[in-house]
Enzyme design. Sequence first.
Site, short mmCIF file in Angstrom:
data_model
loop_
_atom_site.label_atom_id
_atom_site.label_comp_id
_atom_site.label_asym_id
_atom_site.label_seq_id
_atom_site.Cartn_x
_atom_site.Cartn_y
_atom_site.Cartn_z
N CYS A 1 0.82 -1.23 0.00
CA CYS A 1 0.00 0.00 0.00
C CYS A 1 0.85 1.27 0.00
O CYS A 1 0.37 2.33 -0.39
CB CYS A 1 -0.96 0.01 1.18
N ASN B 1 -10.11 0.09 -0.31
CA ASN B 1 -8.65 0.16 -0.25
C ASN B 1 -8.09 -0.41 -1.56
O ASN B 1 -8.18 -1.61 -1.80
CB ASN B 1 -8.15 -0.64 0.96
N HIS C 1 -3.33 7.45 2.06
CA HIS C 1 -3.72 6.12 1.59
C HIS C 1 -5.10 5.81 2.18
O HIS C 1 -5.35 6.02 3.36
CB HIS C 1 -2.69 5.08 2.06
N1 ACO Z 1 -18.50 -8.29 9.01
C1 ACO Z 1 -18.93 -8.51 10.27
N2 ACO Z 1 -18.11 -8.80 11.30
C2 ACO Z 1 -16.78 -8.86 11.03
C3 ACO Z 1 -16.27 -8.64 9.73
C4 ACO Z 1 -17.18 -8.35 8.70
N3 ACO Z 1 -16.79 -8.10 7.44
N4 ACO Z 1 -14.92 -8.77 9.78
C5 ACO Z 1 -14.58 -9.04 11.04
N5 ACO Z 1 -15.71 -9.10 11.81
C6 ACO Z 1 -15.82 -9.37 13.25
C7 ACO Z 1 -14.63 -10.12 13.78
O1 ACO Z 1 -14.82 -11.52 13.59
C8 ACO Z 1 -14.69 -9.75 15.25
O2 ACO Z 1 -15.68 -10.54 15.88
P1 ACO Z 1 -15.48 -11.06 17.40
O3 ACO Z 1 -15.44 -9.82 18.24
O4 ACO Z 1 -16.70 -11.89 17.61
O5 ACO Z 1 -14.19 -11.82 17.40
C9 ACO Z 1 -15.19 -8.31 15.25
O6 ACO Z 1 -15.79 -8.12 13.95
C10 ACO Z 1 -14.11 -7.26 15.49
O7 ACO Z 1 -12.99 -7.53 14.64
P2 ACO Z 1 -11.71 -6.58 14.60
O8 ACO Z 1 -10.76 -7.11 13.59
O9 ACO Z 1 -11.19 -6.36 15.98
O10 ACO Z 1 -12.39 -5.21 14.09
P3 ACO Z 1 -11.75 -3.78 13.88
O11 ACO Z 1 -12.57 -2.78 14.55
O12 ACO Z 1 -10.27 -3.75 14.15
O13 ACO Z 1 -11.94 -3.52 12.31
C11 ACO Z 1 -10.62 -3.56 10.29
C12 ACO Z 1 -11.33 -4.38 11.37
C13 ACO Z 1 -11.62 -2.77 9.52
C14 ACO Z 1 -9.88 -4.52 9.36
C15 ACO Z 1 -9.59 -2.60 10.92
O14 ACO Z 1 -8.83 -3.29 11.87
C16 ACO Z 1 -8.64 -1.96 9.93
O15 ACO Z 1 -9.03 -1.18 9.09
N6 ACO Z 1 -7.34 -2.21 10.08
C17 ACO Z 1 -6.32 -1.54 9.30
C18 ACO Z 1 -6.20 -2.08 7.93
C19 ACO Z 1 -5.14 -1.25 7.22
O16 ACO Z 1 -4.88 -0.10 7.52
N7 ACO Z 1 -4.44 -1.79 6.28
C20 ACO Z 1 -3.41 -0.91 5.70
C21 ACO Z 1 -2.65 -1.44 4.77
S1 ACO Z 1 -3.43 -2.48 3.63
C22 ACO Z 1 -2.15 -3.16 2.66
O17 ACO Z 1 -0.99 -2.85 2.83
C23 ACO Z 1 -2.49 -4.22 1.68
#
Ligand code: ACO
Length: 324
Positions: A115, A281, A251
């Site tokens: 990214c 993304n 980004h």
């Molecule tokens: N729909 C419903 N529930 C979901 C989904 C979904 N699509 N995906 C995950 N969940 C659930 C999980 O199973 C978890 O359930 P649990 O509490 O029962 O275990 C709950 O939601 C919370 O999951 P988290 O992963 O803790 O959620 P979070 O608030 O962190 O959001 C996200 C996840 C959106 C991925 C976030 O962490 C994020 O954006 N992270 C950064 C990603 C990023 O910046 N990437 C950058 C580079 S990308 C690259 O280089 C290719």
Amino acid sequence: MSEFASVIRGVGGYLPERVLTNEDLSKMVDTTDEWITARTGIRKRHIAAEGEATSDLAVAAARRALDSAGLGPQDIDLIIVATATPDYTFPATATVVQDKLGITRGAAFDLQAVCSGFVFAVATADNFLARGQFERALVIGAETFSRILDWSDRSTCVLFGDGAGAVVLERQTKEQAGDRGVKGIHLRSDGRYRDLLYVDGGPSTTQTVGHLRMIGNQVFKHAVGKISDSVKAAAADAGLAVSDIDWFVPHQANQRILSAVAARLGLDDNKVISTVAEHGNTSAASVPLALAAAIEDGRIKQGDLILIEAIGGGLTWGSALIRM
Ligand code: ACO
């Protein structure tokens, strides 16, 4: 100090026709529009058509960037394609782009920083131009992440989309450029964190392409602090203050990260260019796509000071300050 400045002459973006909404995804995996919107800000993303390769997206964006610069392919002597989803293991997608544009001179190569790839590619091109080795670079971020997603994994497949963005970066003398050009750059990597975001395949390990895997909440924790520190370092490198920035072009991974970084830097939310709702993304393509969108709608104008930044797999992260 170089006698040259690297000036952005043109910008272009391209998104594939097919749109995949959160509603569509809720029929494929156990998710909802509410969850995706609340956690990420994403509402829809674009998906490349069957047979549409990363190089096709890159060429479409490059043509638009050339048009906006009033230049043609023959004016280009350097092509850098930032991508983690190349057409082939080799040759470089940049050479495919070079051929599709009918360019037979100069050099073309790919750059892999996931990214952060576009920010790293701008920094690389800037260094080549500053040394006087090339005159005009096409710097492209192009991705087809839809091809490396595990479409049964709801924690990753809802986040990404396909697209490409390109800029024409031109070497100008300091007199020609005036105050325009790349002002300050900061790049970082830390391979200790490579397991937080990776693809579980590759030529020398599994001999497969593999699928994207991410521990999203841990990447999130690193993102805000590392990006904020990088922006401050790029501003210091340029001898400018963060408060001088007219537009923040980050980004587009997650709206919550964008807002948190802006808040930590004391930047007004209405200075933040956000396309994450419409594009998802798009990895290395997201910054030039956002830049193209904000130029097209008239927000970013010549003379504005913009800040581009990204964090991605590796981990890699970086920022660049550019006077348009
Ligand atoms: N729909 C419903 N529930 C979901 C989904 C979904 N699509 N995906 C995950 N969940 C659930 C999980 O199973 C978890 O359930 P649990 O509490 O029962 O275990 C709950 O939601 C919370 O999951 P988290 O992963 O803790 O959620 P979070 O608030 O962190 O959001 C996200 C996840 C959106 C991925 C976030 O962490 C994020 O954006 N992270 C950064 C990603 C990023 O910046 N990437 C950058 C580079 S990308 C690259 O280089 C290719």
